[in-house]
Design a protein around this motif. Structure first.
Motif: not given
Length: 124
Positions: A20-24, A29-34, A51-54, A75-85
């Motif tokens: 999953l991707s989440c574009a903000a 964004f870069s200073s925010s926990r997501m 995930i923390t801001a860093s 740099a892309k203002n994006t957070v991901y969620l890789q889901m396996n199994s």
């Protein structure tokens, strides 16, 4: 104003994977926990990962530890969620959210902006 747009959901067989991707939008964004949350039919919304801001620290609900990985690209203002199994019990609408400063990472009340959600269905 912050806008969050999720993508990457779909139908997958048990044992499969999705990312999953989440574009903000917005400059905070870069200073925010997501975080990622999910809501299954007939159930309350539950915390999945944060995930923390860093990006240094991550947090997961016990049921996804070892299977899901949260990451971000500031740099892309994006957070991901890789889901396996993936398992049928992972079926839900998945939401990304931006956290307010402070607050508890697993508490949905600590998040002030939410995406529209993306459906994940795990079924054979």
């Amino acid at each position: 104003q912050v806008q969050l747009v999720e993508s990457g959901g779909g139908l997958v067989q048990p044992g499969g994977s999705l990312r999953l991707s989440c574009a903000a939008s917005g400059r905070t964004f870069s200073s925010s926990r997501m975080g990622w949350f999910r809501q299954a039919p007939g159930k309350e919304r539950e915390f999945v990962a944060a995930i923390t801001a860093s990006g240094i620290s991550t947090y997961y609900v016990d049921s996804v530890k070892g299977r899901f990985t949260i990451s971000r690209d500031n740099a892309k203002n994006t957070v991901y969620l890789q889901m396996n199994s993936l398992q049928p019990e992972d079926t839900a609408v998945y939401y990304c959210a931006r956290a307010r400063p402070g607050g508890v990472y697993y508490d949905s009340d600590a998040y002030d902006y939410w995406g529209q959600g993306t459906q994940v269905t795990v079924s054979s």
